[in-house]
Scaffold this motif. Structure first.
Motif, short mmCIF file in Angstrom:
data_model
loop_
_atom_site.label_atom_id
_atom_site.label_comp_id
_atom_site.label_asym_id
_atom_site.label_seq_id
_atom_site.Cartn_x
_atom_site.Cartn_y
_atom_site.Cartn_z
N GLU A 15 44.37 41.14 30.24
CA GLU A 15 43.71 41.01 31.43
C GLU A 15 44.44 40.63 32.45
O GLU A 15 45.24 39.71 32.48
CB GLU A 15 42.25 40.87 31.37
N GLN A 16 44.03 41.02 33.73
CA GLN A 16 44.60 40.44 35.15
C GLN A 16 44.31 39.23 35.16
O GLN A 16 43.06 38.77 34.99
CB GLN A 16 44.46 41.32 36.27
N MET A 17 45.34 38.27 35.65
CA MET A 17 45.06 36.85 35.89
C MET A 17 44.80 36.82 37.40
O MET A 17 45.10 37.73 38.18
CB MET A 17 46.29 36.00 35.64
N ALA A 18 44.20 35.38 37.65
CA ALA A 18 44.22 35.12 39.15
C ALA A 18 44.48 33.66 39.33
O ALA A 18 44.22 32.71 38.44
CB ALA A 18 42.63 35.35 39.43
N LEU A 19 45.22 33.32 40.39
CA LEU A 19 45.36 31.80 40.86
C LEU A 19 44.38 31.66 42.04
O LEU A 19 44.78 32.30 43.13
CB LEU A 19 46.86 31.55 41.11
N THR A 20 43.70 30.71 42.00
CA THR A 20 42.92 30.25 43.25
C THR A 20 42.10 31.39 43.53
O THR A 20 42.05 31.72 44.84
CB THR A 20 43.58 29.33 44.10
N SER A 21 41.54 32.07 42.86
CA SER A 21 40.67 33.49 43.15
C SER A 21 41.59 34.66 43.73
O SER A 21 41.14 35.31 44.36
CB SER A 21 39.77 33.21 43.95
N HIS A 22 42.95 34.57 43.76
CA HIS A 22 43.73 35.56 44.21
C HIS A 22 44.26 36.16 43.03
O HIS A 22 45.00 35.56 42.16
CB HIS A 22 44.94 34.77 44.83
N PRO A 23 44.14 37.43 42.79
CA PRO A 23 44.81 38.26 41.71
C PRO A 23 46.13 38.06 41.64
O PRO A 23 46.81 38.47 42.53
CB PRO A 23 44.25 39.59 41.76
N VAL A 24 46.80 38.06 40.47
CA VAL A 24 48.13 38.21 40.11
C VAL A 24 48.52 39.79 40.04
O VAL A 24 48.15 40.17 39.27
CB VAL A 24 48.68 37.39 38.94
N LYS A 25 49.16 40.19 40.84
CA LYS A 25 49.69 41.41 40.71
C LYS A 25 50.81 41.96 40.00
O LYS A 25 50.73 43.02 39.06
CB LYS A 25 50.21 42.11 42.15
N GLY A 26 51.66 41.02 39.41
CA GLY A 26 52.85 41.15 38.55
C GLY A 26 53.26 39.83 38.06
O GLY A 26 53.19 38.71 38.73
N LEU A 27 53.94 40.09 36.94
CA LEU A 27 54.38 38.69 36.17
C LEU A 27 55.75 39.20 35.68
O LEU A 27 55.73 40.06 34.87
CB LEU A 27 53.39 38.31 34.89
N TYR A 28 56.54 38.37 35.95
CA TYR A 28 58.14 38.77 35.24
C TYR A 28 58.52 37.27 34.49
O TYR A 28 58.27 36.20 34.88
CB TYR A 28 59.00 39.07 36.27
N PHE A 29 59.36 37.41 33.39
CA PHE A 29 59.75 36.35 32.91
C PHE A 29 61.16 36.61 32.29
O PHE A 29 61.80 37.62 31.93
CB PHE A 29 59.06 36.29 31.47
N VAL A 30 62.12 35.44 32.68
CA VAL A 30 63.44 35.65 32.27
C VAL A 30 63.84 34.15 31.98
O VAL A 30 63.29 33.16 32.71
CB VAL A 30 64.41 36.03 33.20
N VAL A 31 64.96 33.81 31.26
CA VAL A 31 65.31 32.28 31.04
C VAL A 31 66.48 32.23 32.10
O VAL A 31 67.30 32.94 32.03
CB VAL A 31 65.82 32.35 29.64
N THR A 32 66.29 31.16 32.71
CA THR A 32 67.31 30.48 33.75
C THR A 32 68.13 29.60 33.20
O THR A 32 67.79 28.88 32.33
CB THR A 32 66.75 30.26 35.13
N GLY A 33 69.39 29.38 33.81
CA GLY A 33 70.27 28.17 33.31
C GLY A 33 70.77 28.30 32.04
O GLY A 33 71.50 27.60 31.66
#
Length: 90
Positions: A15-33
């Motif tokens: 399900e779509q997440m929200a941060l402080t009542s603002h919907p998160v449109k997209g989410l990405y993941f990469v390992v840095t460093g």
């Protein structure tokens, strides 16, 4: 230790997440460093597949890589949506 390429795969929220009542449109993941020249992060988020590419500076042309990846995904999508059965390899 140096590794040329790394690929991650993370199952994200359904399900779509929200941060402080603002919907998160997209989410990405990469390992840095990490000592990789090319890093590919794959995550699913709210029923959509997200792919992130991270490339070492001057290792490869990022625009050309993006173009080739988009073309490959187009071919995969068309093949997956096709009603024809591909011939079996011998």
């Amino acid at each position: 230790m140096n590794i040329s390429m790394g690929i991650t795969n993370v199952m994200g929220p359904i399900e779509q997440m929200a941060l402080t009542s603002h919907p998160v449109k997209g989410l990405y993941f990469v390992v840095t460093g990490a000592p990789q020249s090319l890093m590919v992060g794959v995550i699913s988020y709210a029923g959509k597949l997200r792919v992130a590419l991270m490339v070492e500076k001057d290792f490869i042309d990022p625009q050309k890589l993006k173009s080739h990846v988009e073309h490959a995904f187009d071919l995969i999508f068309k093949a997956a949506c096709s009603s024809e059965t591909p011939p079996l390899a011998n």
